[in-house]
Write a protein that holds these residues in place. Structure first.
Motif, short mmCIF file in Angstrom:
data_model
loop_
_atom_site.label_atom_id
_atom_site.label_comp_id
_atom_site.label_asym_id
_atom_site.label_seq_id
_atom_site.Cartn_x
_atom_site.Cartn_y
_atom_site.Cartn_z
N GLU A 205 0.83 -1.20 0.00
CA GLU A 205 0.00 0.00 0.00
C GLU A 205 0.87 1.26 0.00
OE1 GLU A 205 -2.95 0.51 -0.56
OE2 GLU A 205 -3.35 2.55 0.18
N GLN A 206 1.93 1.22 0.78
CA GLN A 206 2.82 2.37 0.88
C GLN A 206 3.49 2.64 -0.46
OE1 GLN A 206 6.58 1.66 2.63
NE2 GLN A 206 7.09 3.55 1.55
N ARG A 208 2.34 1.65 -3.40
CA ARG A 208 1.31 1.95 -4.41
C ARG A 208 0.92 3.42 -4.38
NH1 ARG A 208 -4.23 2.05 -5.27
NH2 ARG A 208 -4.54 2.28 -3.03
N THR A 209 0.89 3.98 -3.17
CA THR A 209 0.38 5.34 -3.04
C THR A 209 1.49 6.38 -2.93
OG1 THR A 209 0.19 4.95 -0.68
CG2 THR A 209 -1.79 4.63 -1.97
N GLU A 210 2.74 5.94 -2.99
CA GLU A 210 3.85 6.89 -2.81
C GLU A 210 3.84 7.96 -3.90
OE1 GLU A 210 8.67 6.79 -2.39
OE2 GLU A 210 7.57 4.96 -2.01
N LEU A 211 4.02 9.19 -3.48
CA LEU A 211 3.97 10.32 -4.42
C LEU A 211 5.03 10.20 -5.50
CD1 LEU A 211 3.32 13.55 -2.32
CD2 LEU A 211 1.86 12.51 -4.08
N GLU A 214 4.04 6.52 -10.82
CA GLU A 214 2.86 6.33 -11.64
C GLU A 214 2.68 4.83 -11.93
OE1 GLU A 214 1.90 7.11 -16.24
OE2 GLU A 214 3.13 8.64 -15.26
N GLN A 215 1.43 4.37 -11.79
CA GLN A 215 1.17 2.94 -11.99
C GLN A 215 1.21 2.58 -13.47
OE1 GLN A 215 0.53 1.29 -9.11
NE2 GLN A 215 0.47 3.21 -7.96
N GLN A 233 5.85 0.47 -11.58
CA GLN A 233 5.60 1.91 -11.47
C GLN A 233 6.77 2.63 -12.11
OE1 GLN A 233 5.44 1.56 -7.08
NE2 GLN A 233 3.62 2.82 -7.22
#
Ligand SMILES: [Zn+2]
Length: 496
Positions: A205-206, A208-211, A214-215, A233
């Motif tokens: 999760e960390q 995946r959402t890290e600023l 891009e996925q 990413q």
């Protein structure tokens, strides 16, 4: 001062394990596994269809079209883009209301009824890539005039890419154990949406959402015993060019010496002084690995042949491989963390030398091989992780870093200390300088010399008139060879 920065791209991959466990027992899980297999098989067959199609229409791939270049203000020529080729291939192979008659021998709609168009586009793009690279290899081979090494026909298997619309990640923020992916899969009879629980973690999760990251579309990777989504990413990276960095009088350099017991000795230097030192020890990894390799070697000896396929050995090899991979990630993380403290710093590695795998028992040789492998992994992962933070890596001339005094530059000696007595030894842990009487941990001394090599001090000064032979032997006259293209092009991923 004008900042001359260049843009690059860092990539990384995080694995998400699909839960095919026996928790709910019975038929469901085994059939869920079978669905994934059926899906991969059908996608491979569809890809094979388009690989054959493009091989039969190879001239289209080399077709040139003219266009007006705004930049050059003139008519120019270019190859067809992948999207243009895709549209063209769909027009010839897919039945639609407006276009009911595709090529008779290449009717994809008949061969693969109800095939989801997103998967169809994915396999067409894969096929274009495969056939293009095959044709270019083939043409290179023809031009080389060689008899051997003719490129083989392109294969059709691939890990399927899951584009938007063929999967979705359903996350329950409150209870991550309830997380699952919805996958569009082929059951063997029809296409359907099926939920697969995932082993979701805070770590995932960390990331995946890290600023800034891009996925990309994930890939479905089916292994003999489990299934994973490989989620990659990309991140745009701005980094200072090495030449620019060198103009900075207060540049911080972070040097790494990779070794066996001290997996890495990291030193940071600024204004000519060492400002930080970090020892990353192996915590018994080498010993532990050696123990396993000894068992493998014994088994091989008892059976009289290498028993590569044997079950328990395979497990041991897997265990040893995972141990190395885990250690490589830990050590490279420590290296990247030191770099993160000094924005704008340059990371220095020695061009990798191999610790010779010759000599000693078979298990020792095997262990040396794994050590070399680990050093390569640490080097690669550290470069990738540092680059994602905007730190560029330079590989310096390794010649003599462990033999010369990092304080005065004289040639010194290695020794170890046993029972209060000093024993001179080639692989001794300690370093001593006969000229200035400096004594230090040998790996630390080597790490400090990596900076010296970067700045071309003492032993690493460029020679005025290098004799041609000597220059060749030491691997080229320029001790400063920037890590190949790192920064200019995409960095390799760091699968985890
Ligand atoms: Zn000295």
């Amino acid at each position: 001062m004008r900042m001359n920065r260049h843009m690059g791209q860092a990539t990384r991959t995080t694995k998400l394990l699909l839960d095919l466990g026996k928790r709910t027992q019975g038929g469901t899980n085994t059939s869920k596994r079978a669905y994934l297999e059926a899906t991969v098989e059908l996608l491979n067959a569809a890809r094979a269809f388009y690989v054959a199609f493009f091989l039969a229409h190879a001239d289209k791939l080399s077709e040139r079209v003219s266009y007006f270049s705004e930049k050059h203000l003139e008519e120019r020529e270019r190859a067809l883009s992948a999207n243009e080729l895709l549209t063209w291939a769909e027009f010839l192979t897919v039945e639609t209301n407006e276009h009911p008659d595709p090529l008779r021998d290449w009717n994809f709609s008949r061969a693969f009824p109800d095939f989801p168009f997103l998967y169809r586009r994915a396999v067409i793009k894969d096929a274009i890539g495969k056939v293009k690279s095959y044709l270019s290899n083939l043409s290179n081979w023809h031009h080389s005039g060689k008899q051997k090494g003719k490129p083989g026909q392109p294969g059709a298997s691939n890990h399927p890419t899951l584009y938007e619309g063929t999967f979705s990640l359903e996350l329950d923020g409150l209870d991550q154990r309830e997380s699952f992916v919805r996958l569009k899969i082929y059951t063997g009879e029809r296409w359907a949406w099926v939920n697969y629980p995932v082993k979701y973690s805070r770590y995932f999760e960390q990331r995946r959402t890290e600023l800034g990251w891009e996925q990309q579309s994930p890939k479905l990777v089916l292994r003999p015993k489990h299934a994973e989504l490989h989620c990659s990413q990309v991140k745009a990276v701005k980094a200072r060019k090495i030449n620019e960095s060198k103009q900075d009088p207060h540049l911080v350099t972070v040097a790494v010496d990779l070794n066996v017991k001290n997996l890495a000795v990291i030193t940071a230097r600024q204004d000519g002084a060492i400002i930080e030192t970090v020892f990353v020890r192996d915590h018994g990894l080498d010993q532990h690995r050696y123990g396993h390799l000894k068992r493998i070697a014994q088994k091989q000896w008892l059976s009289g042949k290498p028993v590569k396929g044997e079950h328990s050995n395979r497990q041991l090899w897997g265990h040893v491989g995972r141990m190395n991979e885990e250690a490589a990630h830990k050590v490279s993380r420590s290296i990247a963390n030191v770099c993160a403290k000094y924005p704008g710093c340059v990371l220095l590695f020695e061009r990798l030398r191999k610790i010779p795998a010759k000599g000693g028992s078979k298990s020792r040789r095997m262990n040396r091989k794994r050590t070399n492998q680990l050093r390569g992994q640490i080097n690669q992962h550290a470069k990738d992780k540092a680059y994602a933070q905007g730190t560029v890596t330079v590989e310096v001339n390794p010649h003599g870093t462990s033999q010369y005094c990092s304080r005065c530059g004289a040639r010194g000696e290695r020794f170890s200390s046993r029972g209060g007595k000093r024993i001179q030894a080639k692989w001794g842990k300690l370093f001593r300088c006969p000229v200035c009487h400096y004594e230090a941990h040998a790996d630390f001394n080597a790490s400090v010399n990596v900076h010296r090599s970067f700045y071309r001090e003492w032993h690493w000064q460029p020679r005025k008139k290098p004799p041609p032979k000597a220059a060749k032997r030491s691997g080229g006259g320029d001790p400063l060879s920037p890590a190949t293209g790192r920064g200019e092009e995409a960095c390799g991923g760091t699968p985890r």
